[in-house]
Design a protein around this motif. Structure first.
Motif, PDB file in Angstrom:
ATOM      1  N   PRO A 128     -44.709   7.803  18.141  1.00  0.00           N
ATOM      2  CA  PRO A 128     -43.428   8.302  18.661  1.00  0.00           C
ATOM      3  C   PRO A 128     -42.320   8.178  17.619  1.00  0.00           C
ATOM      4  CG  PRO A 128     -44.326   6.568  20.087  1.00  0.00           C
ATOM      5  CD  PRO A 128     -45.217   6.662  18.897  1.00  0.00           C
ATOM      6  N   ALA A 129     -41.445   9.156  17.588  1.00  0.00           N
ATOM      7  CA  ALA A 129     -40.324   9.161  16.642  1.00  0.00           C
ATOM      8  C   ALA A 129     -39.225   8.217  17.124  1.00  0.00           C
ATOM      9  CB  ALA A 129     -39.776  10.574  16.495  1.00  0.00           C
ATOM     10  N   VAL A 130     -38.600   7.518  16.164  1.00  0.00           N
ATOM     11  CA  VAL A 130     -37.500   6.602  16.491  1.00  0.00           C
ATOM     12  C   VAL A 130     -36.254   6.897  15.667  1.00  0.00           C
ATOM     13  CG1 VAL A 130     -39.025   4.735  17.221  1.00  0.00           C
ATOM     14  CG2 VAL A 130     -38.275   4.847  14.843  1.00  0.00           C
ATOM     15  N   ALA A 131     -36.385   7.735  14.633  1.00  0.00           N
ATOM     16  CA  ALA A 131     -35.259   8.033  13.747  1.00  0.00           C
ATOM     17  C   ALA A 131     -35.320   9.498  13.311  1.00  0.00           C
ATOM     18  CB  ALA A 131     -35.292   7.129  12.521  1.00  0.00           C
ATOM     19  N   THR A 132     -34.172  10.028  12.902  1.00  0.00           N
ATOM     20  CA  THR A 132     -34.099  11.403  12.416  1.00  0.00           C
ATOM     21  C   THR A 132     -33.609  11.392  10.974  1.00  0.00           C
ATOM     22  OG1 THR A 132     -33.678  12.265  14.622  1.00  0.00           O
ATOM     23  CG2 THR A 132     -33.043  13.669  12.786  1.00  0.00           C
ATOM     24  N   LEU A 133     -34.311  12.128  10.123  1.00  0.00           N
ATOM     25  CA  LEU A 133     -33.984  12.245   8.704  1.00  0.00           C
ATOM     26  C   LEU A 133     -33.378  13.616   8.452  1.00  0.00           C
ATOM     27  CD1 LEU A 133     -34.191  11.365   5.697  1.00  0.00           C
ATOM     28  CD2 LEU A 133     -36.493  12.344   5.721  1.00  0.00           C
ATOM     29  N   THR A 134     -32.238  13.621   7.769  1.00  0.00           N
ATOM     30  CA  THR A 134     -31.561  14.862   7.404  1.00  0.00           C
ATOM     31  C   THR A 134     -31.234  14.808   5.923  1.00  0.00           C
ATOM     32  OG1 THR A 134     -30.537  14.891   9.580  1.00  0.00           O
ATOM     33  CG2 THR A 134     -29.611  16.370   7.940  1.00  0.00           C
ATOM     34  N   TYR A 135     -31.464  15.896   5.233  1.00  0.00           N
ATOM     35  CA  TYR A 135     -31.125  15.979   3.810  1.00  0.00           C
ATOM     36  C   TYR A 135     -29.808  16.719   3.650  1.00  0.00           C
ATOM     37  CZ  TYR A 135     -35.853  14.497   2.666  1.00  0.00           C
ATOM     38  OH  TYR A 135     -37.015  13.775   2.548  1.00  0.00           O
ATOM     39  N   VAL A 136     -28.906  16.146   2.845  1.00  0.00           N
ATOM     40  CA  VAL A 136     -27.653  16.801   2.491  1.00  0.00           C
ATOM     41  C   VAL A 136     -27.803  17.190   1.022  1.00  0.00           C
ATOM     42  CG1 VAL A 136     -25.142  16.596   2.382  1.00  0.00           C
ATOM     43  CG2 VAL A 136     -26.426  15.335   4.126  1.00  0.00           C
ATOM     44  N   TYR A 137     -28.272  18.397   0.794  1.00  0.00           N
ATOM     45  CA  TYR A 137     -28.610  18.834  -0.556  1.00  0.00           C
ATOM     46  C   TYR A 137     -27.399  18.866  -1.480  1.00  0.00           C
ATOM     47  CZ  TYR A 137     -33.104  19.999   1.453  1.00  0.00           C
ATOM     48  OH  TYR A 137     -34.318  19.924   2.073  1.00  0.00           O
TER      49      TYR A 137
END
Length: 140
Positions: free
Chosen positions: A31-40
């Motif tokens: 199960p997912a517990v965190a969200t990863l986002t890239y700020v290029y």
């Protein structure tokens, strides 16, 4: 040509599909517990609490993959703390709590002596030990 099984007979019934979001890493079903986002534009990877809903350009990660996350060379990783998660007490927190309970249980005369005899400006304060204060009940 029509399938031998007929239309949609091999499909999984919708009530069997789990509503839990899973880790985006290949072959990881936790199960997912965190969200990863890239700020290029800023060369930054932002790892925060699990987003409310799945975004197309974000990645949901399980606890293990979020802890082991590394960014490409020259990039910065920003880890946002989850404000909704209860903070785990440290040894210092537990020791401070135990000391405060011990001090509050002592007779008031001894508590005043332990405070160095100097009375504070707060009339509700009975004693002080470090950053902890023992306060008089407002009913007294």
């Amino acid at each position: 040509m029509e399938s031998r099984r007929g239309p949609l007979k091999s499909a999984v019934p919708s009530n069997v599909v789990s509503p839990v979001r899973r880790c985006s890493r290949t072959a990881c079903g936790r199960p997912a517990v965190a969200t990863l986002t890239y700020v290029y534009a800023d060369s930054t990877a932002v790892l925060g609490p699990l987003a409310t809903y799945a975004e197309p350009h974000c990645y949901d990660l399980c606890a293990e993959h979020s802890e082991r996350l590394t960014a490409p060379r020259g990039w910065e990783v920003v880890r946002l703390l989850d404000g909704s998660a209860p903070a785990r007490p440290s040894g210092d927190d537990l020791e401070a709590l135990a000391n405060a309970v011990r001090e509050a249980a002592r007779p008031q005369e001894r508590a005043a002596e332990a405070g160095g005899g100097a009375r504070s400006a707060d009339p509700m304060e009975v004693a002080r030990r470090g950053h902890l204060r023992v306060l008089r009940s407002p009913d007294n």
